[in-house]
Design an enzyme around this catalytic site. Structure first.
Site, PDB file in Angstrom:
ATOM      1  N   GLY A 155     -29.504  -2.219  31.565  1.00  0.00           N
ATOM      2  CA  GLY A 155     -28.479  -2.612  32.531  1.00  0.00           C
ATOM      3  C   GLY A 155     -27.637  -1.433  32.951  1.00  0.00           C
ATOM      4  O   GLY A 155     -28.111  -0.299  33.019  1.00  0.00           O
ATOM      5  N   ILE A 157     -25.248   0.275  31.484  1.00  0.00           N
ATOM      6  CA  ILE A 157     -25.135   1.366  30.514  1.00  0.00           C
ATOM      7  C   ILE A 157     -26.509   1.913  30.149  1.00  0.00           C
ATOM      8  O   ILE A 157     -26.731   3.134  30.152  1.00  0.00           O
ATOM      9  CB  ILE A 157     -24.382   0.883  29.259  1.00  0.00           C
ATOM     10  CG1 ILE A 157     -22.933   0.547  29.618  1.00  0.00           C
ATOM     11  CG2 ILE A 157     -24.426   1.943  28.160  1.00  0.00           C
ATOM     12  CD1 ILE A 157     -22.129  -0.051  28.486  1.00  0.00           C
ATOM     13  N   SER A 176     -36.354  -5.626  27.373  1.00  0.00           N
ATOM     14  CA  SER A 176     -35.407  -6.706  27.085  1.00  0.00           C
ATOM     15  C   SER A 176     -36.065  -7.989  27.555  1.00  0.00           C
ATOM     16  O   SER A 176     -37.082  -7.964  28.264  1.00  0.00           O
ATOM     17  CB  SER A 176     -34.062  -6.500  27.791  1.00  0.00           C
ATOM     18  OG  SER A 176     -34.172  -6.771  29.175  1.00  0.00           O
ATOM     19  N   THR A 236     -24.341   1.181  20.099  1.00  0.00           N
ATOM     20  CA  THR A 236     -22.978   1.235  20.624  1.00  0.00           C
ATOM     21  C   THR A 236     -22.658  -0.041  21.397  1.00  0.00           C
ATOM     22  O   THR A 236     -21.683  -0.085  22.147  1.00  0.00           O
ATOM     23  CB  THR A 236     -22.791   2.457  21.550  1.00  0.00           C
ATOM     24  OG1 THR A 236     -23.750   2.381  22.618  1.00  0.00           O
ATOM     25  CG2 THR A 236     -22.975   3.757  20.792  1.00  0.00           C
ATOM     26  N   ARG A 238     -23.169  -4.190  20.449  1.00  0.00           N
ATOM     27  CA  ARG A 238     -22.499  -5.194  19.628  1.00  0.00           C
ATOM     28  C   ARG A 238     -23.142  -5.213  18.251  1.00  0.00           C
ATOM     29  O   ARG A 238     -24.365  -5.192  18.117  1.00  0.00           O
ATOM     30  CB  ARG A 238     -22.580  -6.584  20.270  1.00  0.00           C
ATOM     31  CG  ARG A 238     -21.757  -6.744  21.532  1.00  0.00           C
ATOM     32  CD  ARG A 238     -20.262  -6.691  21.223  1.00  0.00           C
ATOM     33  NE  ARG A 238     -19.436  -6.901  22.417  1.00  0.00           N
ATOM     34  CZ  ARG A 238     -18.990  -5.944  23.195  1.00  0.00           C
ATOM     35  NH1 ARG A 238     -19.329  -4.677  22.943  1.00  0.00           N
ATOM     36  NH2 ARG A 238     -18.224  -6.212  24.232  1.00  0.00           N
ATOM     37  N   GLU A 267     -14.184  -5.424  11.982  1.00  0.00           N
ATOM     38  CA  GLU A 267     -13.446  -4.251  12.439  1.00  0.00           C
ATOM     39  C   GLU A 267     -11.946  -4.500  12.334  1.00  0.00           C
ATOM     40  O   GLU A 267     -11.491  -5.580  12.701  1.00  0.00           O
ATOM     41  CB  GLU A 267     -13.822  -3.918  13.894  1.00  0.00           C
ATOM     42  CG  GLU A 267     -15.276  -3.529  14.076  1.00  0.00           C
ATOM     43  CD  GLU A 267     -15.615  -3.151  15.516  1.00  0.00           C
ATOM     44  OE1 GLU A 267     -14.670  -3.062  16.340  1.00  0.00           O
ATOM     45  OE2 GLU A 267     -16.796  -2.948  15.810  1.00  0.00           O
ATOM     46  N   HIS A 286     -15.644   2.341  16.579  1.00  0.00           N
ATOM     47  CA  HIS A 286     -15.671   1.632  17.863  1.00  0.00           C
ATOM     48  C   HIS A 286     -14.911   2.420  18.943  1.00  0.00           C
ATOM     49  O   HIS A 286     -13.945   1.934  19.545  1.00  0.00           O
ATOM     50  CB  HIS A 286     -15.094   0.226  17.740  1.00  0.00           C
ATOM     51  CG  HIS A 286     -15.658  -0.713  18.778  1.00  0.00           C
ATOM     52  ND1 HIS A 286     -15.744  -2.076  18.603  1.00  0.00           N
ATOM     53  CD2 HIS A 286     -16.180  -0.485  20.005  1.00  0.00           C
ATOM     54  CE1 HIS A 286     -16.277  -2.635  19.669  1.00  0.00           C
ATOM     55  NE2 HIS A 286     -16.551  -1.678  20.541  1.00  0.00           N
TER      56      HIS A 286
END
Length: 319
Positions: A155, A157, A176, A236, A238, A267, A286
């Site tokens: 996508g 990114i 994907s 990077t 989820r 987190e 993160h």
């Protein structure tokens, strides 16, 4: 009487300096909190006296159980235009307007390559050795040119990560559930038929998928076992897309060469979490979206959202 606005999880004390809050300062008192509160009772007590809350990304969940305890809250601003930890139905029921902001894909692309390059050339151990009087050259780096970069997701990114890989002279493949051969061709990547084929054939694998029912736990022990012993995995996106227990086991057993992580199941990461001591791991807290330009957008548009809400014309509404 001025309204009160809470800015949550401002770890770097950057929120108030990242934007011009003067357009709302005559009507709104802004209070930034630099800590992270996980206990819902404590969070409800903290926010009870606020009319507006600004939250960064998905750091703080807003389930119905919390929103129901905040009768004074009228506006919730979350950075980004997608948020999986806000109960939008509960927000509507409690007459809470939820607004978002723009978010750039550039910082996570750059951090992905920071992790990948750091892993490939062993930058952290070599830097530690140099600064601490250790051996001069103790590792042999992995090459990028001619190697295969496998992308899970192509996508906004993922496609930009692909472009950098191609510039390095890498062979880029992508898979994907929704990827088409046409889309892969547009980016210059090879369309890979199955997830398993991508994992088996790649020297570097990078995750760029949205979290959902189909991607949660997408890479478990079975999938990680398909990776080459010389392969590196970077996530990077989820945390829940990759089984973190299985990944920790693979790192400790030396079944893969290394991993780069910027996202975690919990987190901030607890001090005693196994990933803090896992070998072959390059990890960051993160930081994917954390950059000066992105913060300027987040908090600048948060001010715009507040100003528009006060004028009775909310913008960038979510949910």
């Amino acid at each position: 009487m001025r309204l009160r606005c809470a800015v949550l999880a401002d770890f770097q004390h950057a929120a108030l300096d990242s934007a011009d809050w003067s357009p709302v300062e005559d009507r709104v008192e802004v209070v930034a909190f630099p800590d992270h509160v996980t206990d819902e009772d404590l969070l409800a007590d903290r926010l009870a006296g606020f009319d507006i809350v600004v939250t960064l990304r998905e750091r703080v969940p807003f389930p119905a159980s919390l929103l129901d305890r905040l009768p004074r809250l009228k506006l919730l601003v979350a950075s980004g235009m997608r948020n999986s930890v806000i109960d939008f139905a509960a927000a509507r029921r409690n007459d809470v307007t939820v607004c978002g902001t723009a978010s750039s894909s550039t910082p996570p692309v750059e951090l992905t390559w920071t992790l990948l390059l750091g892993l490939a050339r062993n930058l952290v151990p070599e830097n530690h050795a140099l600064r601490e009087g250790g051996p001069w050259q103790s590792t042999v780096g992995a090459d990028l040119h001619g190697r295969r970069l496998g992308l899970l997701g192509l996508g906004k990114i993922g496609s930009r990560v692909a472009q950098v890989g191609l510039a390095f002279g890498m062979r880029v493949g992508a898979w994907s559930q929704n990827l088409t051969r046409q889309r892969a061709d547009e980016v210059g990547a090879e369309f890979v038929e199955t997830k398993e084929e991508l994992l088996r054939s790649s020297d570097f694998v990078s995750v760029h998928l949205a979290l959902g029912d189909r991607t949660r736990g997408l890479l478990g022990a079975r999938e990680l076992a398909l990776l080459k012993p010389s392969a590196y995995l970077v996530n990077t996106s989820r945390a829940a897309i990759v089984d973190q227990d299985a990944l920790c086991d693979a790192l400790r057993a030396g079944r893969i060469a290394g991993a780069g992580l910027d996202v975690f199941d919990v987190e901030p990461l607890p001090a005693d979490h196994p990933l803090r001591t896992a070998p072959r791991l390059l990890a960051t807290p993160h930081l994917g979206y954390v950059s000066r330009a992105n913060y300027a957008t987040y908090y600048g548009q948060a001010v715009e959202d507040i100003h528009a809400f006060l004028a009775g014309e909310p913008v960038r509404r979510l949910g």
